[in-house]
Design an enzyme around this catalytic site. Structure first.
Site, PDB file in Angstrom:
ATOM      1  N   LYS A  16       0.853  -1.180   0.000  1.00 55.41           N
ATOM      2  CA  LYS A  16       0.000   0.000   0.000  1.00 55.41           C
ATOM      3  C   LYS A  16       0.894   1.237   0.000  1.00 55.41           C
ATOM      4  O   LYS A  16       1.775   1.369   0.839  1.00 55.41           O
ATOM      5  CB  LYS A  16      -0.921  -0.018   1.222  1.00 55.41           C
ATOM      6  CG  LYS A  16      -1.900   1.136   1.351  1.00 55.41           C
ATOM      7  CD  LYS A  16      -1.314   2.344   2.093  1.00 55.41           C
ATOM      8  CE  LYS A  16      -0.772   1.974   3.437  1.00 55.41           C
ATOM      9  NZ  LYS A  16      -0.021   3.116   4.088  1.00 55.41           N
ATOM     10  N   PRO A 101       9.445  -5.137   3.376  1.00 56.96           N
ATOM     11  CA  PRO A 101      10.105  -4.773   4.634  1.00 56.96           C
ATOM     12  C   PRO A 101       9.087  -4.531   5.740  1.00 56.96           C
ATOM     13  O   PRO A 101       7.939  -4.141   5.491  1.00 56.96           O
ATOM     14  CB  PRO A 101      10.853  -3.471   4.280  1.00 56.96           C
ATOM     15  CG  PRO A 101      10.978  -3.485   2.797  1.00 56.96           C
ATOM     16  CD  PRO A 101       9.778  -4.197   2.279  1.00 56.96           C
ATOM     17  N   VAL A 102       9.518  -4.743   6.975  1.00 55.88           N
ATOM     18  CA  VAL A 102       8.650  -4.616   8.140  1.00 55.88           C
ATOM     19  C   VAL A 102       8.688  -3.193   8.668  1.00 55.88           C
ATOM     20  O   VAL A 102       9.738  -2.545   8.648  1.00 55.88           O
ATOM     21  CB  VAL A 102       9.094  -5.612   9.233  1.00 55.88           C
ATOM     22  CG1 VAL A 102       8.263  -5.445  10.505  1.00 55.88           C
ATOM     23  CG2 VAL A 102       8.987  -7.044   8.709  1.00 55.88           C
ATOM     24  N   ALA A 103       7.532  -2.692   9.135  1.00 58.53           N
ATOM     25  CA  ALA A 103       7.409  -1.340   9.695  1.00 58.53           C
ATOM     26  C   ALA A 103       8.014  -0.309   8.752  1.00 58.53           C
ATOM     27  O   ALA A 103       8.844   0.507   9.132  1.00 58.53           O
ATOM     28  CB  ALA A 103       8.086  -1.266  11.074  1.00 58.53           C
ATOM     29  N   GLY A 105       6.075   1.633   6.254  1.00 60.79           N
ATOM     30  CA  GLY A 105       5.220   2.660   5.687  1.00 60.79           C
ATOM     31  C   GLY A 105       4.518   2.280   4.409  1.00 60.79           C
ATOM     32  O   GLY A 105       3.933   3.145   3.748  1.00 60.79           O
ATOM     33  N   ILE A 106       4.549   1.001   4.043  1.00 59.35           N
ATOM     34  CA  ILE A 106       3.839   0.563   2.834  1.00 59.35           C
ATOM     35  C   ILE A 106       2.794  -0.499   3.172  1.00 59.35           C
ATOM     36  O   ILE A 106       2.418  -1.313   2.331  1.00 59.35           O
ATOM     37  CB  ILE A 106       4.798   0.078   1.734  1.00 59.35           C
ATOM     38  CG1 ILE A 106       5.777  -0.983   2.258  1.00 59.35           C
ATOM     39  CG2 ILE A 106       5.560   1.259   1.135  1.00 59.35           C
ATOM     40  CD1 ILE A 106       6.709  -1.542   1.175  1.00 59.35           C
ATOM     41  N   GLY A 107       2.330  -0.464   4.394  1.00 56.10           N
ATOM     42  CA  GLY A 107       1.183  -1.274   4.774  1.00 56.10           C
ATOM     43  C   GLY A 107       1.394  -2.759   4.785  1.00 56.10           C
ATOM     44  O   GLY A 107       0.424  -3.513   4.669  1.00 56.10           O
ATOM     45  N   SER A 110      -0.570  -4.381   7.605  1.00 53.78           N
ATOM     46  CA  SER A 110      -1.992  -4.128   7.381  1.00 53.78           C
ATOM     47  C   SER A 110      -2.505  -4.908   6.184  1.00 53.78           C
ATOM     48  O   SER A 110      -3.614  -5.461   6.207  1.00 53.78           O
ATOM     49  CB  SER A 110      -2.225  -2.629   7.170  1.00 53.78           C
ATOM     50  OG  SER A 110      -1.889  -1.893   8.331  1.00 53.78           O
ATOM     51  N   ASP A 143      -4.697   1.327   8.717  1.00 45.25           N
ATOM     52  CA  ASP A 143      -4.530   1.040   7.299  1.00 45.25           C
ATOM     53  C   ASP A 143      -5.265  -0.216   6.842  1.00 45.25           C
ATOM     54  O   ASP A 143      -5.366  -0.474   5.642  1.00 45.25           O
ATOM     55  CB  ASP A 143      -3.037   0.864   6.954  1.00 45.25           C
ATOM     56  CG  ASP A 143      -2.318   2.196   6.801  1.00 45.25           C
ATOM     57  OD1 ASP A 143      -3.000   3.219   6.660  1.00 45.25           O
ATOM     58  OD2 ASP A 143      -1.077   2.192   6.824  1.00 45.25           O
TER      59      ASP A 143
END
Length: 297
Positions: A16, A101-103, A105-107, A110, A143
């Protein structure tokens, strides 16, 4: 007895991307009110759910080591939430292939939670509309609802108000993460200053260049705070600015992943390859912008 012949349900969890993100206010309980255009990219994680006597989760993929399968994992939380809402046992064998990747900012988390809700609703043969799944998802994260709907959309409030966006033109994205995790609560806590107005638009841009022009009138209100916490994000944005053919560069969500918008696949893939050569320690991916990306099985 389990229906051994029941095939697993496979649902993709695309990345996302927030093409813009405005913080428009703050509620009395401290939650920030947002206005954002979220889209999905042709790269992501995969959820596979199969019948089982109990709930289990296995994780593989390039970023599997970054996650644990503890009870606070969003995939397991989504499974328990759907089971509770449907009044049935939380029983399934879930496999998460973690490519994002984790944490970042691309959801990723979520999107994984949303894909889990869809996969288990099908596996358990539940008659849940997307709105019902989105309501369950909101308790898991802001999200999750937009990821449940899985198409380009504006979202407002704390994520619970999702409105379809106008048709967006074909475009490509180069996504870059410098190898750091940046938890969203830290970024919001570090943010200072006033609030922005909504940035929604009604007419669909004719092409990628026009989309970039529209987005240049908007921004990401979390960028300054994220760069303060992780200065390497500023370095990523500067690198993206140098890529030939980049129409727009921006941070997604609360970071640390940033993106550049391109009109053509060839330009995006060439730029991504060049950036990988210059920054071998970064995660770099070229992917199409998916104007409408409903979950698939």
């Amino acid at each position: 007895m389990l229906a051994a012949a029941t095939p697993p349900v496979v649902v993709e969890a695309p990345a996302k991307i927030n093409l813009y993100l405005h913080v428009v206010g703050r509620r009395a309980d401290g939650y920030h009110l947002l206005d954002s255009l979220a889209v999905f990219a042709g790269i992501g994680d995969t959820i596979e759910a199969a019948p089982a006597e109990a709930l289990t989760l296995s994780i593989d993929g390039p970023f599997a080591r970054e996650l644990g399968n503890e009870e606070d994992n969003l995939v397991l939380r989504a499974a328990h939430a759907l089971a509770a809402a449907s009044g049935r046992p939380a029983a399934a064998r879930i496999r998460l292939t973690k490519r994002l990747p984790v944490a970042s900012g691309i959801g990723g988390g979520s999107a994984d939670a949303a894909a889990t809700l869809h996969a288990l609703a099908r596996l358990w043969r539940l008659d849940f509309e997307p709105a019902a799944l989105a309501a369950i998802g909101l308790a898991l994260g802001a999200d999750v609802p937009v990821c449940v709907y899985g198409r380009s959309a504006f979202f407002a409030g704390i994520g619970e108000v999702v409105t379809p966006a106008p048709t967006l033109p074909p475009a490509w994205l180069v996504l870059v993460n410098p190898g750091i995790a940046l938890p969203t609560p830290r970024v919001f806590k570090a943010r200072s200053g006033g609030f922005s107005g909504p940035g929604r638009f009604e007419a669909g841009p004719a092409d990628a260049a026009e989309l970039a022009d529209v987005l240049k009138l908007r921004g990401n209100d979390l960028t300054e705070a994220a760069v303060h916490l992780a200065p390497v994000i500023g370095t990523v944005l500067a690198e993206l600015e140098t890529l030939p053919g980049a129409l727009l560069t921006r941070m997604s969500g609360s970071g640390a992943t940033c993106f550049a918008l391109f009109a053509e696949q060839a330009a995006a893939e060439t730029a991504a390859e060049n950036l990988r050569t210059r920054q071998p320690g970064w995660w770099v991916a070229a992917a199409p912008l998916l104007a409408n990306a409903p979950p698939t099985g």
